[in-house]
Scaffold this motif. Sequence first.
Motif, PDB file in Angstrom:
ATOM      1  N   MET A   1      53.842  35.013   5.128  1.00 24.99           N
ATOM      2  CA  MET A   1      53.654  35.031   6.576  1.00 24.99           C
ATOM      3  C   MET A   1      52.079  35.299   6.671  1.00 24.99           C
ATOM      4  SD  MET A   1      54.882  37.193   9.783  1.00 24.99           S
ATOM      5  CE  MET A   1      55.188  36.000  11.019  1.00 24.99           C
ATOM      6  N   VAL A   2      51.355  34.491   7.370  1.00 21.40           N
ATOM      7  CA  VAL A   2      49.844  34.925   7.462  1.00 21.40           C
ATOM      8  C   VAL A   2      49.586  36.058   8.815  1.00 21.40           C
ATOM      9  CG1 VAL A   2      47.839  33.901   8.134  1.00 21.40           C
ATOM     10  CG2 VAL A   2      49.162  32.586   6.767  1.00 21.40           C
ATOM     11  N   PHE A   3      48.888  36.759   8.427  1.00 23.06           N
ATOM     12  CA  PHE A   3      48.551  38.013   9.553  1.00 23.06           C
ATOM     13  C   PHE A   3      47.122  37.932   9.944  1.00 23.06           C
ATOM     14  CE2 PHE A   3      52.043  40.128   7.083  1.00 23.06           C
ATOM     15  CZ  PHE A   3      52.923  40.290   8.275  1.00 23.06           C
ATOM     16  N   THR A   4      47.089  38.065  11.284  1.00 19.12           N
ATOM     17  CA  THR A   4      45.379  38.137  11.626  1.00 19.12           C
ATOM     18  C   THR A   4      45.433  39.620  12.061  1.00 19.12           C
ATOM     19  OG1 THR A   4      46.280  37.336  13.932  1.00 19.12           O
ATOM     20  CG2 THR A   4      45.272  35.812  12.170  1.00 19.12           C
ATOM     21  N   CYS A   5      44.104  40.322  12.073  1.00 23.99           N
ATOM     22  CA  CYS A   5      43.873  41.647  12.534  1.00 23.99           C
ATOM     23  C   CYS A   5      43.862  41.498  14.032  1.00 23.99           C
ATOM     24  CB  CYS A   5      42.365  41.977  12.036  1.00 23.99           C
ATOM     25  SG  CYS A   5      42.192  43.638  12.565  1.00 23.99           S
ATOM     26  N   CYS A   6      44.414  42.377  14.703  1.00 25.06           N
ATOM     27  CA  CYS A   6      44.509  42.673  16.191  1.00 25.06           C
ATOM     28  C   CYS A   6      43.436  43.182  16.997  1.00 25.06           C
ATOM     29  CB  CYS A   6      45.987  43.234  16.546  1.00 25.06           C
ATOM     30  SG  CYS A   6      46.229  44.890  16.176  1.00 25.06           S
ATOM     31  N   VAL A   7      42.516  43.710  16.148  1.00 28.91           N
ATOM     32  CA  VAL A   7      41.382  44.028  17.130  1.00 28.91           C
ATOM     33  C   VAL A   7      40.517  42.927  17.470  1.00 28.91           C
ATOM     34  CG1 VAL A   7      39.095  45.579  16.335  1.00 28.91           C
ATOM     35  CG2 VAL A   7      41.280  46.303  15.208  1.00 28.91           C
ATOM     36  N   VAL A   8      40.055  43.371  18.846  1.00 28.35           N
ATOM     37  CA  VAL A   8      39.176  42.503  19.316  1.00 28.35           C
ATOM     38  C   VAL A   8      38.022  41.829  18.652  1.00 28.35           C
ATOM     39  CG1 VAL A   8      37.789  42.125  21.492  1.00 28.35           C
ATOM     40  CG2 VAL A   8      39.893  43.398  21.600  1.00 28.35           C
ATOM     41  N   ASN A   9      37.581  40.783  18.590  1.00 29.39           N
ATOM     42  CA  ASN A   9      36.617  40.383  17.784  1.00 29.39           C
ATOM     43  C   ASN A   9      36.540  40.292  16.425  1.00 29.39           C
ATOM     44  OD1 ASN A   9      35.350  39.446  20.248  1.00 29.39           O
ATOM     45  ND2 ASN A   9      34.321  41.173  20.423  1.00 29.39           N
ATOM     46  N   CYS A  10      37.738  40.508  15.770  1.00 26.01           N
ATOM     47  CA  CYS A  10      37.958  40.581  14.377  1.00 26.01           C
ATOM     48  C   CYS A  10      38.888  39.477  13.936  1.00 26.01           C
ATOM     49  CB  CYS A  10      38.606  41.874  13.842  1.00 26.01           C
ATOM     50  SG  CYS A  10      38.817  41.953  12.085  1.00 26.01           S
ATOM     51  N   TYR A  11      38.242  38.700  13.151  1.00 20.70           N
ATOM     52  CA  TYR A  11      38.632  37.507  12.585  1.00 20.70           C
ATOM     53  C   TYR A  11      39.302  37.330  11.351  1.00 20.70           C
ATOM     54  CZ  TYR A  11      36.534  36.153  16.982  1.00 20.70           C
ATOM     55  OH  TYR A  11      36.017  36.315  18.473  1.00 20.70           O
ATOM     56  N   ASN A  12      39.574  38.469  10.750  1.00 18.05           N
ATOM     57  CA  ASN A  12      40.228  38.465   9.398  1.00 18.05           C
ATOM     58  C   ASN A  12      41.704  37.990   9.226  1.00 18.05           C
ATOM     59  OD1 ASN A  12      37.842  39.490   8.284  1.00 18.05           O
ATOM     60  ND2 ASN A  12      38.387  41.432   8.157  1.00 18.05           N
ATOM     61  N   ARG A  13      41.908  37.230   8.350  1.00 17.76           N
ATOM     62  CA  ARG A  13      43.254  36.647   8.157  1.00 17.76           C
ATOM     63  C   ARG A  13      43.675  36.809   6.663  1.00 17.76           C
ATOM     64  NH1 ARG A  13      44.100  30.639  10.342  1.00 17.76           N
ATOM     65  NH2 ARG A  13      45.568  30.975   8.523  1.00 17.76           N
ATOM     66  N   SER A  14      45.021  37.298   6.663  1.00 21.67           N
ATOM     67  CA  SER A  14      45.388  37.242   5.255  1.00 21.67           C
ATOM     68  C   SER A  14      45.541  35.948   4.568  1.00 21.67           C
ATOM     69  CB  SER A  14      46.917  38.102   5.538  1.00 21.67           C
ATOM     70  OG  SER A  14      47.706  37.208   5.990  1.00 21.67           O
ATOM     71  N   GLY A  15      45.152  36.121   3.239  1.00 23.97           N
ATOM     72  CA  GLY A  15      45.057  34.754   2.667  1.00 23.97           C
ATOM     73  C   GLY A  15      43.818  33.882   2.447  1.00 23.97           C
ATOM     74  N   ARG A  16      43.013  34.462   3.305  1.00 24.62           N
ATOM     75  CA  ARG A  16      41.755  33.993   3.414  1.00 24.62           C
ATOM     76  C   ARG A  16      40.704  34.809   3.152  1.00 24.62           C
ATOM     77  NH1 ARG A  16      39.851  31.946   9.239  1.00 24.62           N
ATOM     78  NH2 ARG A  16      39.349  34.326   9.624  1.00 24.62           N
ATOM     79  N   GLU A  17      40.685  36.240   3.624  1.00 23.88           N
ATOM     80  CA  GLU A  17      39.754  37.080   3.043  1.00 23.88           C
ATOM     81  C   GLU A  17      40.384  37.720   1.922  1.00 23.88           C
ATOM     82  OE1 GLU A  17      39.015  35.461   5.236  1.00 23.88           O
ATOM     83  OE2 GLU A  17      38.837  36.666   7.322  1.00 23.88           O
ATOM     84  N   LYS A  18      39.440  37.877   0.908  1.00 24.03           N
ATOM     85  CA  LYS A  18      39.824  38.483  -0.373  1.00 24.03           C
ATOM     86  C   LYS A  18      39.382  40.024  -0.207  1.00 24.03           C
ATOM     87  CE  LYS A  18      41.020  34.813  -2.487  1.00 24.03           C
ATOM     88  NZ  LYS A  18      42.199  34.297  -2.138  1.00 24.03           N
ATOM     89  N   GLY A  19      40.150  40.771  -0.759  1.00 22.10           N
ATOM     90  CA  GLY A  19      39.706  42.132  -0.819  1.00 22.10           C
ATOM     91  C   GLY A  19      40.271  42.993   0.498  1.00 22.10           C
ATOM     92  N   VAL A  20      40.529  42.216   1.455  1.00 25.95           N
ATOM     93  CA  VAL A  20      41.071  42.648   2.797  1.00 25.95           C
ATOM     94  C   VAL A  20      42.392  42.886   2.772  1.00 25.95           C
ATOM     95  CG1 VAL A  20      41.018  42.427   5.567  1.00 25.95           C
ATOM     96  CG2 VAL A  20      39.250  41.732   4.100  1.00 25.95           C
ATOM     97  N   SER A  21      43.075  44.154   3.430  1.00 25.59           N
ATOM     98  CA  SER A  21      44.369  44.703   3.303  1.00 25.59           C
ATOM     99  C   SER A  21      44.590  44.796   4.901  1.00 25.59           C
ATOM    100  CB  SER A  21      44.563  45.874   2.735  1.00 25.59           C
ATOM    101  OG  SER A  21      44.159  45.981   1.391  1.00 25.59           O
ATOM    102  N   PHE A  22      46.236  44.543   5.124  1.00 24.22           N
ATOM    103  CA  PHE A  22      46.504  44.524   6.739  1.00 24.22           C
ATOM    104  C   PHE A  22      47.542  45.564   6.914  1.00 24.22           C
ATOM    105  CE2 PHE A  22      44.272  40.801   6.080  1.00 24.22           C
ATOM    106  CZ  PHE A  22      43.618  40.240   7.387  1.00 24.22           C
ATOM    107  N   PHE A  23      47.385  46.267   7.982  1.00 27.27           N
ATOM    108  CA  PHE A  23      48.486  47.446   8.090  1.00 27.27           C
ATOM    109  C   PHE A  23      49.072  47.234   9.420  1.00 27.27           C
ATOM    110  CE2 PHE A  23      44.899  48.737   5.584  1.00 27.27           C
ATOM    111  CZ  PHE A  23      45.337  49.159   4.449  1.00 27.27           C
TER     112      PHE A  23
END
Length: 142
Positions: free
Chosen positions: A1-23
């Motif tokens: 499953m692909v996750f996107t960050c829920c913070v306003v104006n943050c467009y990080n997505r899992s699988g696309r950004e390297k080195g970014v974790s999601f909590f």
Amino acid sequence: MVFTCCVVNCYNRSGREKGVSFFSIPAVVEHQGDRTKELSMKRRHEWIKYINRKNWTPSKYARVCSDHFHSGKPSMLYDDTNVDWVPSLKMGNAVTVTVSTGNGGLEARNNIMKRELEVAEAMLLLSAMGRVLPTTAAGKCL
């Protein structure tokens, strides 16, 4: 499953950004004693408050990325004096300044202003948590 960050104006997505974790947004822990329940309720409330989305209730899929934590990840539940107990960096509610890429002086000043804003947000968070930073006589942090 692909996750996107829920913070306003943050467009990080899992699988696309390297080195970014999601909590995940912290859940309320029900069966580990009253202190754990109280602390987990407070933490969940604080996360939602800092995410600051209007009329929003997080789903079980809501995630916050590592860009919003000083250390890159949230602290442990009982480490409630840690600045990373709640997400506090780049929380989407700051005014952004757009500068042309052709003027390095303005870009450098803009980067300094952004960093100062992040430091101020962190200091406000520490103040709200009852922690006091050591300062000089002029009021600057050591």
